[in-house]
Design an enzyme around this catalytic site. Structure first.
Site, PDB file in Angstrom:
ATOM      1  N   HIS A 160       0.803   6.898   8.820  1.00 23.76           N
ATOM      2  CA  HIS A 160       1.683   7.730   7.994  1.00 23.76           C
ATOM      3  C   HIS A 160       1.124   9.143   7.779  1.00 23.76           C
ATOM      4  O   HIS A 160       1.874  10.044   7.424  1.00 23.76           O
ATOM      5  CB  HIS A 160       1.855   7.098   6.612  1.00 23.76           C
ATOM      6  CG  HIS A 160       2.933   6.056   6.528  1.00 23.76           C
ATOM      7  ND1 HIS A 160       4.208   6.257   7.010  1.00 23.76           N
ATOM      8  CD2 HIS A 160       2.939   4.825   5.946  1.00 23.76           C
ATOM      9  CE1 HIS A 160       4.942   5.175   6.736  1.00 23.76           C
ATOM     10  NE2 HIS A 160       4.193   4.290   6.116  1.00 23.76           N
ATOM     11  N   GLU A 195      -0.939   2.553   7.095  1.00 28.57           N
ATOM     12  CA  GLU A 195      -0.980   3.678   6.148  1.00 28.57           C
ATOM     13  C   GLU A 195      -1.543   4.930   6.795  1.00 28.57           C
ATOM     14  O   GLU A 195      -1.066   6.031   6.553  1.00 28.57           O
ATOM     15  CB  GLU A 195      -1.803   3.303   4.906  1.00 28.57           C
ATOM     16  CG  GLU A 195      -1.286   2.107   4.115  1.00 28.57           C
ATOM     17  CD  GLU A 195       0.198   2.166   3.791  1.00 28.57           C
ATOM     18  OE1 GLU A 195       0.688   3.272   3.482  1.00 28.57           O
ATOM     19  OE2 GLU A 195       0.874   1.125   3.857  1.00 28.57           O
ATOM     20  N   ALA A 245       0.853  -1.184   0.000  1.00 31.39           N
ATOM     21  CA  ALA A 245       0.000   0.000   0.000  1.00 31.39           C
ATOM     22  C   ALA A 245       0.887   1.231   0.000  1.00 31.39           C
ATOM     23  O   ALA A 245       2.095   1.110   0.205  1.00 31.39           O
ATOM     24  CB  ALA A 245      -0.887   0.008   1.241  1.00 31.39           C
ATOM     25  N   MET A 246       0.296   2.384  -0.227  1.00 28.93           N
ATOM     26  CA  MET A 246       1.098   3.612  -0.257  1.00 28.93           C
ATOM     27  C   MET A 246       0.296   4.768   0.318  1.00 28.93           C
ATOM     28  O   MET A 246      -0.841   4.991  -0.067  1.00 28.93           O
ATOM     29  CB  MET A 246       1.530   3.882  -1.714  1.00 28.93           C
ATOM     30  CG  MET A 246       2.325   5.158  -1.884  1.00 28.93           C
ATOM     31  SD  MET A 246       3.869   5.132  -0.906  1.00 28.93           S
ATOM     32  CE  MET A 246       3.962   6.833  -0.423  1.00 28.93           C
ATOM     33  N   GLU A 247       0.964   5.482   1.222  1.00 30.24           N
ATOM     34  CA  GLU A 247       0.273   6.457   2.071  1.00 30.24           C
ATOM     35  C   GLU A 247       0.076   7.832   1.454  1.00 30.24           C
ATOM     36  O   GLU A 247       0.077   8.830   2.190  1.00 30.24           O
ATOM     37  CB  GLU A 247       1.072   6.598   3.363  1.00 30.24           C
ATOM     38  CG  GLU A 247       2.458   7.266   3.225  1.00 30.24           C
ATOM     39  CD  GLU A 247       3.633   6.304   3.091  1.00 30.24           C
ATOM     40  OE1 GLU A 247       3.402   5.148   2.685  1.00 30.24           O
ATOM     41  OE2 GLU A 247       4.769   6.706   3.376  1.00 30.24           O
TER      42      GLU A 247
HETATM   43  C1  MLT Z   1       4.472   1.760   3.088  1.00 30.60           C
HETATM   44  O1  MLT Z   1       5.343   1.449   3.903  1.00 30.60           O
HETATM   45  O2  MLT Z   1       3.416   2.246   3.479  1.00 30.60           O
HETATM   46  C2  MLT Z   1       4.695   1.556   1.638  1.00 30.60           C
HETATM   47  O3  MLT Z   1       4.902   0.205   1.432  1.00 30.60           O
HETATM   48  C3  MLT Z   1       5.837   2.307   1.142  1.00 30.60           C
HETATM   49  C4  MLT Z   1       6.147   1.982  -0.279  1.00 30.60           C
HETATM   50  O4  MLT Z   1       5.618   1.055  -0.866  1.00 30.60           O
HETATM   51  O5  MLT Z   1       6.972   2.682  -0.872  1.00 30.60           O
HETATM   52 ZN    ZN Z   2       4.828   2.492   5.490  1.00 28.79          ZN
END
Ligand code: MLT
Ligand code: ZN
Length: 907
Positions: free
Chosen positions: A324, A321, A285-287
């Site tokens: 973050h 997430e 996933a990406m925050e």
């Molecule tokens: C995260 O740690 O939330 C993501 O995996 C960061 C990423 O994929 O770059």
């Molecule tokens: Zn992360």
């Protein structure tokens, strides 16, 4: 490149303030065009402006002064990007400090999932009935915003973003970005296209920007901020996914964001929060701020089709997430060497918040086994690295997203929360987040604020530097001498005989350690400090003290070796195991097996104690530890004799014996489960799954037979197994039955499956068959993007390689197809790097080690995989020695102790 090459960093004298960005993706063509106007602040006389771009064709550019009475254009020339993606705008004459508008027009290719990595601005696709639907989406962390638009692509260049996106008007297409929509203009810039304008963002780093052009549907709910004001949270998915699945994510998202707002006492600063499940996604996933993107299997969950483990993972990923939004987005690391400030905190906070929002799932209980123990494995190697680690080349940036930043980071934060105390700790965290809001911070900034909070009684920087600025961790050796326990420390390594140079670390591999302990006389934990410069620490006890347990509930990031005192544990765990908490029992098992594997203690007491413990153990966490440690031994023993007699057979008998009692008790029936997964018998679903999986893994006949029966009922009668056991039924059922026709039926199920979590389970199941011919063909089929998405291909290979019949096959395939992998993913892909240790971890022979060395020599450029190669070589070298030294000892124990004792035990 030399260690000191810093030419990949941008000069600091030109800073972006605002990006005005227009992007027009052409979904079907797989291209995009765009224009960006960047308001920049030039702080000294100069004749170049350097920024990033990669793979873009810049078609025109202008530079105009800004805010003067009479603004004017400056003649510029635009250079090509260097190997570090930096390009220069050169001005004819020196320009003076002040504000300027830099405008650039450009076009580029949407990175197609079948050609390249899923990074930058890329296209994801899915089959919607007869049609292929495209989604254009972004993944920028850490260094891929430069693939979508020219920008200052380093986290310390925070700026605001005004975004306009173009999308088709057909099929309910619409655009999403970090902020709310303020305007949509139909038939603009052309007939049947729509231009959407988003509100300006808060100041943020480029890696957090996100743009999605999609035809997805959503579910929405309101979340509450600090003063009762509300903001909408939405979950998006393709129309193939059910509302029920979005609903679960939505509830968790709302609970998690509200939890963090209250804990940090800081509002979520954006007007909306979207969580989006993307069919093709490189990581979990990406925050992205306000627009968090996920792999479908990490966001979409429902009780009827998915398992309790799936539920845990989904909740933890959502909580990670959303943490973050503060750690990373509001306060951002100044540079990637401090990545743990993002990832360590997000990982730790995810367990903490998940534990609060779903208390019955007991997420925190799982922390040690799912986080700390995994960090220990990596960090006990010579090839480990410190948490805070200089970036030596750009490929290293992405490789830092590893177990050390996430899991060791989270573990030392948990330890810190404990020794500081939660009230003081979270107050300080709130001060830190407020002080650096919309700015960047370094580890030292955090430590200074924690220092102010604790006063003079602790030196936070001095303590934490020993944990964050050198690799590895200590083992405490305990020696009893009359009424005292004498403690000493040394570095713990997976091979106690491995040589290293202590002067490589300025702390000489010594740590300032918070030692906690309980005894049979006092079960309230006591905290004392073991300073890195002290030779030893002495704990005085009274004469009625029979045992001492250090590292209470394993909150400290260290191991303990009780030496001769393990004898007292033998008695304690045999007769009164529940005197110790679940976490302490899990801790002892982890320490025992790890100390023996490293040759710090003999396997004799380890196996004896675990025998006494496990035949009485009913809790999931100690069993999770035991299962993982014992499966490793089992795999190594079997792998060592892959071509000879079944060397693991004695260990197999032992494993089957210790699981026997609980195996009979847990049974296969999940239907009596009460709410939140504790059955009427008091056995929880997690322990049941752990036990059934372990029993299958050590090939307990009754277990495999039953798995085979349930498997056939599924395959032929369409009787779905309970979601909690589906993965093991598909895998071990396939292994037990191992028939080509059944494999084909299952393969058809796999292709048709639209539930992402279920699809992963079937993908794993297909990897279980014994036939190498079918496995070989499976790999070939899986290289086709329409069969296995490129995001899932590594997992597919790892699944096959974990099948003992597939290990060598995968190794050969990867070596023969390295160029294919390199082209498809690029060497900068951290998951390609991680593939090597994953598929070689069970190698136990010199031949295999030589093959690895030869392979690395043939392809010397490892990109983001450099550390992973070192790690893999170290593991295999250790395996070879472990088998040589330990296999005979384990066998002796079996003959000398187990065969006798188990018999008398049964009488
Ligand atoms: C995260 O740690 O939330 C993501 O995996 C960061 C990423 O994929 O770059
Ligand atoms: Zn992360």
């Amino acid at each position: 490149m030399t260690d000191s090459d810093e030419s990949y960093r941008l000069p600091e004298q030109v800073k972006p303030i605002l990006y005005d960005l227009f992007l027009h993706p052409k979904l079907k063509e797989g291209t995009f065009s765009g224009k960006v106007t960047i308001l920049i602040d030039v702080v000294e006389d100069r004749n170049t402006i350097a920024l990033h771009q990669k793979g873009l064709n810049i078609t025109s550019g202008t530079l105009i002064t800004h805010g003067l009475e009479q603004d004017y254009e400056i003649t510029i020339s635009i250079g090509p990007p260097t190997k570090y993606d930096i390009f220069a705008i050169s001005t004819e004459n020196i320009i003076k400090p002040g504000l300027y508008q830099l405008s650039l027009e450009f076009d580029g290719k949407l990175n197609r999932d079948d050609q390249k990595d899923l990074i930058g601005f890329y296209s994801s696709k899915y089959q919607y009935y007869e049609e292929i639907r495209y989604i254009a989406t972004t993944k920028f962390e850490p260094t891929y915003a430069r693939l979508a638009f020219p920008c200052f692509d380093e986290p310390n260049f925070k700026a605001e973003f005004s975004v306009k996106l173009v999308c088709p008007m057909e099929n309910s297409y619409h655009s999403l970005s970090n902020m709310n929509i303020i305007k949509t203009e139909k038939n603009k810039p052309e007939e049947n296209l729509m231009t959407t304008t988003f509100a300006k963002t808060v100041p943020m780093s480029t890696y957090l920007a996100c743009f999605i052009i999609n035809d997805m549907v959503s579910s929405k709910m309101m979340a509450k901020g600090l003063n009762g004001q509300e903001f909408p949270v939405s979950v998006y998915s393709t129309k193939l996914q059910t509302k029920e699945k979005r609903q679960f994510a939505l509830h968790m998202g709302v609970k998690a964001i509200e939890y963090y707002i209250k804990l940090f006492k800081i509002d979520y600063p954006l007007p909306k929060l979207d969580l989006v499940a993307i069919p093709d996604f490189v990581s979990g996933a990406m925050e992205n701020w306000g627009l968090v993107t996920f792999r479908e299997a990490k966001l979409l969950y429902d009780d009827r089709n998915n398992s309790i483990i799936d539920k845990r993972t989904v909740v933890e990923v959502i909580c990670h997430e959303l943490a973050h939004m503060w750690f990373g987005n509001l306060v951002t690391l100044a540079w990637w060497n401090d990545l743990w400030l993002n990832e360590g905190f997000a990982t730790f906070m995810s367990f903490k918040s998940a534990n609060e929002i779903l208390p019955n799932q007991k997420h925190m209980e799982q922390f040690s086994v799912n986080v700390m123990h995994k960090a220990f494995i990596i960090d006990a190697k010579l090839s480990s690295h410190p948490i805070i680690h200089n970036v030596k080349n750009p490929d290293e940036i992405t490789s830092f997203f590893d177990e050390i930043s996430y899991k060791k980071g989270a573990s030392v934060i948990r330890m810190m929360e404990h020794f500081i105390g939660p009230d003081v700790f979270y107050n300080a965290i709130s001060i830190y987040l407020n002080k650096y809001a919309y700015l960047n911070a370094e580890s030292a900034d955090l430590f200074h604020i924690l220092q102010d909070a604790v006063g003079s009684k602790l030196n936070i920087t001095a303590i934490m530097d020993t944990w964050t600025r050198q690799e590895g961790f200590p083992v405490i050796n305990v020696r009893k001498s009359e009424n005292t326990y004498v403690l000493t420390q040394k570095r713990f390594l997976e091979d106690s005989k491995a040589r290293y140079d202590p002067s490589k670390s300025i702390y000489e591999y010594r740590w300032t350690i918070p030692i906690t302990y309980i005894t049979n006389r006092n079960e309230t934990p006591t905290l004392i400090w073991f300073d890195k410069d002290a030779d030893e620490v002495v704990i005085k006890v009274d004469e009625r003290t029979k045992w001492i347990k250090l590292n209470v509930n394993q909150v400290g990031y260290y191991r303990v070796n009780y030496g001769e005192e393990w004898e007292t544990y033998k008695e304690l765990l045999r007769h009164h195991p529940t005197r110790l908490s679940i976490a302490d029992r899990a801790n002892l098992l982890d320490d025992l097996f790890s100390l023996a594997a490293a040759d710090e203690i003999s396997y004799f007491p380890v196996l004896t104690i675990s025998f006494y413990m496990l035949i009485q153990e009913y809790h999931a966490v100690p069993w999770a530890v035991a299962s993982s440690k014992m499966k490793t031994i089992y795999t190594l023993l079997n792998s060592a004799t892959a071509f000879g007699p079944h060397a693991g057979s004695y260990f197999q008998i032992f494993s089957q014996r210790i699981v026997d009692n609980i195996f009979k008790d847990v049974g296969w029936n999940f239907d009596d489960s009460m709410e939140d997964d504790v059955s009427l018998t008091g056995i929880d679903s997690t322990v049941r799954v752990t036990i059934l999986e372990f029993a299958c893994a050590v090939e307990k006949r009754e277990c495999l037979k039953q798995a085979g029966r349930i498997f056939m009922n599924w395959l032929t009668l369409n009787k779905m197994p309970h979601p909690n056991i589906r993965e093991l039924i598909y895998y071990y059922g396939m292994r037990y039955i191992s028939d080509e026709d059944n494999w084909r039926v299952m393969y058809e199920y796999f292709k048709d499956e639209t539930d992402p979590l279920e699809k992963n389970k079937i993908m794993k199941g297909l990897a279980g068959i014994k036939s190498t011919k079918i496995l070989d063909n499976y790999i070939k089929l899986a290289t086709n993007e329409t069969v296995v998405r490129s995001q899932d291909f590594f997992q597919c290979l790892i699944n096959i390689s974990e099948n003992p019949d597939g290990t060598l096959l995968v190794w050969d395939w990867v070596r023969n197809n390295w160029e294919f992998l390199q082209n498809r993913y690029s060497l900068n892909n951290r998951y390609l790097g991680q593939l090597i240790p994953a598929i070689t971890k069970s190698f136990t022979t010199k031949t295999k080690l030589e093959e690895m060395n030869a392979f690395f020599a043939k392809y010397p450029d490892a990109g983001a995989g450099a550390d992973n190669r070192k790690k893999a070589l170290e593991t295999v070298t250790r395996n070879i020695k472990w088998v040589e030294d330990m296999a005979p000892i384990i066998k002796d124990w079996f003959n000398e102790w187990f065969l006798k004792e188990d018999k008398s035990f049964n009488e």
